[in-house]
Design an enzyme around this catalytic site. Sequence first.
Site, PDB file in Angstrom:
ATOM      1  N   GLY A 103      22.749 -24.936  26.500  1.00 52.20           N
ATOM      2  CA  GLY A 103      21.791 -24.045  27.175  1.00 52.20           C
ATOM      3  C   GLY A 103      21.781 -22.644  26.587  1.00 52.20           C
ATOM      4  O   GLY A 103      21.597 -21.664  27.316  1.00 52.20           O
TER       5      GLY A 103
ATOM      6  N   LEU B 194      20.574 -22.929  20.963  1.00 48.33           N
ATOM      7  CA  LEU B 194      20.985 -23.424  19.637  1.00 48.33           C
ATOM      8  C   LEU B 194      20.608 -24.897  19.420  1.00 48.33           C
ATOM      9  O   LEU B 194      20.987 -25.489  18.427  1.00 48.33           O
ATOM     10  CB  LEU B 194      22.496 -23.237  19.450  1.00 48.33           C
ATOM     11  CG  LEU B 194      23.009 -21.793  19.485  1.00 48.33           C
ATOM     12  CD1 LEU B 194      24.520 -21.755  19.299  1.00 48.33           C
ATOM     13  CD2 LEU B 194      22.335 -20.943  18.412  1.00 48.33           C
TER      14      LEU B 194
ATOM     15  N   ASP C 203      13.261 -28.500  17.208  1.00 49.85           N
ATOM     16  CA  ASP C 203      14.711 -28.680  17.314  1.00 49.85           C
ATOM     17  C   ASP C 203      15.148 -30.052  16.792  1.00 49.85           C
ATOM     18  O   ASP C 203      16.095 -30.157  16.008  1.00 49.85           O
ATOM     19  CB  ASP C 203      15.166 -28.565  18.782  1.00 49.85           C
ATOM     20  CG  ASP C 203      15.149 -27.137  19.276  1.00 49.85           C
ATOM     21  OD1 ASP C 203      14.480 -26.296  18.648  1.00 49.85           O
ATOM     22  OD2 ASP C 203      15.790 -26.860  20.310  1.00 49.85           O
TER      23      ASP C 203
HETATM   24  C1  MEV Z   1      13.155 -22.338  21.930  1.00 52.40           C
HETATM   25  O1  MEV Z   1      14.319 -22.705  21.168  1.00 52.40           O
HETATM   26  C2  MEV Z   1      12.013 -21.981  21.026  1.00 52.40           C
HETATM   27  C3  MEV Z   1      10.695 -21.685  21.745  1.00 52.40           C
HETATM   28  O2  MEV Z   1       9.755 -21.325  20.717  1.00 52.40           O
HETATM   29  C4  MEV Z   1      10.169 -22.870  22.521  1.00 52.40           C
HETATM   30  C5  MEV Z   1       9.752 -24.048  21.651  1.00 52.40           C
HETATM   31  O3  MEV Z   1       9.420 -23.883  20.477  1.00 52.40           O
HETATM   32  O4  MEV Z   1       9.700 -25.162  22.233  1.00 52.40           O
HETATM   33  C6  MEV Z   1      10.818 -20.504  22.680  1.00 52.40           C
END
Ligand code: MEV
Length: 301
Positions: free
Chosen positions: A89, A92, A138
């Site tokens: 949370g 990262l 991510d």
């Molecule tokens: C979160 O790590 C990054 C944001 O741009 C949200 C996303 O891209 O889903 C804030």
Amino acid sequence: MITCSAPAKVYLFGEHAVVYNESAICCAVNIRTRVNIEYSENIVINSSLGTTGIDYEIHPYVSAVVEKIRKKSPYRGVSISIESDIPVGSGLGSSAAVVVATICAFNNLLKLGMDKESIASFGHSIEKEIQGAASATDTYVSTMGGTVAIPARQHLKNPLCNLIIGNTNVFSSTGQLVAKVASLKSIYPEVITPILSTIGKASLRGESLLENEDYRSLGELMNVNQGLLEAIGVGCDELSRLIHSSRTAGALGAKITGAGGGGCMVALAENENIDAISREIKNAGGIPIVTGVTDSGVRVD
Ligand code: MEV
């Protein structure tokens, strides 16, 4: 037994703007989550959070992977054990790393024949299911590793610098911060839209600075990006303290990484300043993690 691991990620540029299809630069960093898997009589999921079966309260991401894979390719039971160096949370990408490492572990145990593209997109579908909304960044970066331009998904030269992460240990909700920016944008579109587009331009410029190994300018533009993140309301006192202390201690640039409102910041640093920056992050109330970019995305260990 099979062990797979996947890395965390940081944004050099472009968080929040990337939600509106602006450019961003994201790096996989050498902080990893490891997932061990072996056949068993039933489903057991073990982590620092406890030992459970399928349990969407305690192990939502792994439970979702276990159930989805069982539907596609039935098996009796597995025992999964998770160890992670990625703070949860904190922006990262800890959930993306556990998801892609778990998929990779199943892929090898059950010989599912998935390539990395399929692991990344399956991982993204799991994140969306659990979080409601999630960008594919991510899971993609954790799967592929390296330094990646988003949305083009083009690999860039890795920065030959250290990345020092400062964790505020303040929990922040990505969903709430993304909603906050959306609300600000809907009230003041003529003000906020150009800010997001300027973040995208900083990121595009960052691509050529990486190519030319011009880290002084890269750091300067990361600082500009930080000012723009403050302008859209995702800063907080704890992050500001770590960012300003890092700069005073010699960071080439320092900014939020991830959604902000807590979580982590990242500083770009030359070797001679690592100790001073780490010390100042600690003095300012944060937890420093010295790391660097890794080309090793999800892998069998
Ligand atoms: C979160 O790590 C990054 C944001 O741009 C949200 C996303 O891209 O889903 C804030």
